[in-house]
Design an enzyme around this catalytic site. Structure first.
Site, PDB file in Angstrom:
ATOM      1  CB  VAL A 116      -6.031   1.548  -1.818  1.00  0.00           C
ATOM      2  CG1 VAL A 116      -6.967   1.906  -3.134  1.00  0.00           C
ATOM      3  CG2 VAL A 116      -5.897   2.890  -1.369  1.00  0.00           C
ATOM      4  CB  CYS A 117      -5.629  -3.541  -2.972  1.00  0.00           C
ATOM      5  SG  CYS A 117      -4.560  -2.867  -4.147  1.00  0.00           S
ATOM      6  CB  THR A 118      -8.290  -4.053   1.739  1.00  0.00           C
ATOM      7  OG1 THR A 118      -6.857  -4.708   1.999  1.00  0.00           O
ATOM      8  CG2 THR A 118      -9.060  -4.288   2.916  1.00  0.00           C
ATOM      9  CG  LEU A 155      -9.361  -7.301  -3.553  1.00  0.00           C
ATOM     10  CD1 LEU A 155      -8.231  -7.695  -2.713  1.00  0.00           C
ATOM     11  CD2 LEU A 155      -9.734  -8.417  -4.499  1.00  0.00           C
TER      12      LEU A 155
END
Length: 229
Positions: A44-46, A49
């Site tokens: 999810v963070c990928t 960002l």
């Protein structure tokens, strides 16, 4: 302790993917968005960002600097950046802080004071509370705090919308109603008396109730006023 709106954002020195910074000096006279991540190489963070890299010009137009944070050393961030560019089509064009000693996550109330050890021994689930968004003003005060679970990607378009409201209301004696977007009507701030309001809005206002005084939004352009401070 968790930080709240109006608190001074803790200052710190840290290594980032763009070199070492002193946070308050890095913000300078700009606004800033600090958004945190529990660990590198999380799915999810990928996506987040990568999306922030794509819309960074929208933040820049508003005089806002963006900076990420993840509970891993910057060396790991550099490897992650390549994955982000490959899978999302955009490499981060802003710094990402390394918080391998958890000091910044603790200072911002995202991890407990008792957390210690090697960050590589901790899973993303161990750090799941490191999923905050902080909007910080030029005065270094916190203007917005959002906290998301690991399973839900953040809505950074909403962060832009809130920044538009924050910058407008910092410069004018108004508030913005539900789901407001730039150009829509606003509400005269409750701190403004009717006598004061008549001086600012001599043409009057719409008043469905005495405490709801509606006027057209002041004419501003993105990147002016509070955005440029």
């Amino acid at each position: 302790m968790a930080l709240t709106i109006g608190d001074t954002a803790p200052d710190f020195e840290a290594d980032t993917t763009e070199g070492r910074i002193s946070f308050h000096d890095w913000i300078g006279d700009s606004w800033a968005v600090l958004f945190s991540h529990p660990k590198d190489f999380t799915p999810v963070c990928t996506t987040e960002l990568g999306y922030m890299a794509r819309i960074n010009p929208e933040f820049e137009r508003r005089g806002v600097k963006i900076i990420g944070l993840s509970v891993d050393p910057t060396g790991a961030h550099e490897d992650w950046v390549r994955d982000i560019e490959e899978t999302q089509g955009h490499a981060p064009n802003y710094p990402i802080i390394g918080d391998a000693d958890f000091a910044i996550s603790k200072a911002y109330g995202m991890l407990g004071a008792d957390v210690s050890g090697d960050p590589s021994d901790r899973t993303a689930a161990d750090n799941q509370t490191v999923r905050n968004v902080f909007v910080i003003g030029p005065d270094k005060k916190i203007k917005l705090v959002l906290v998301y679970p690991m399973t839900t990607g953040r809505n950074f378009d909403e962060v832009l919308r809130v920044i538009d409201s924050l910058q407008l209301t910092a410069d004018h004696k108004v508030s913005t109603p539900v789901n407001w977007v730039p150009g829509e009507d606003v509400i005269i701030a409750g701190s403004v008396s009717n006598d004061q309001a008549r001086e600012i809005w001599p043409d009057g206002w719409e008043e469905p109730k005495p405490y709801i005084r509606i006027v057209p939004a002041p004419e501003t352009r993105v990147g002016e006023g509070a955005a440029a401070k």
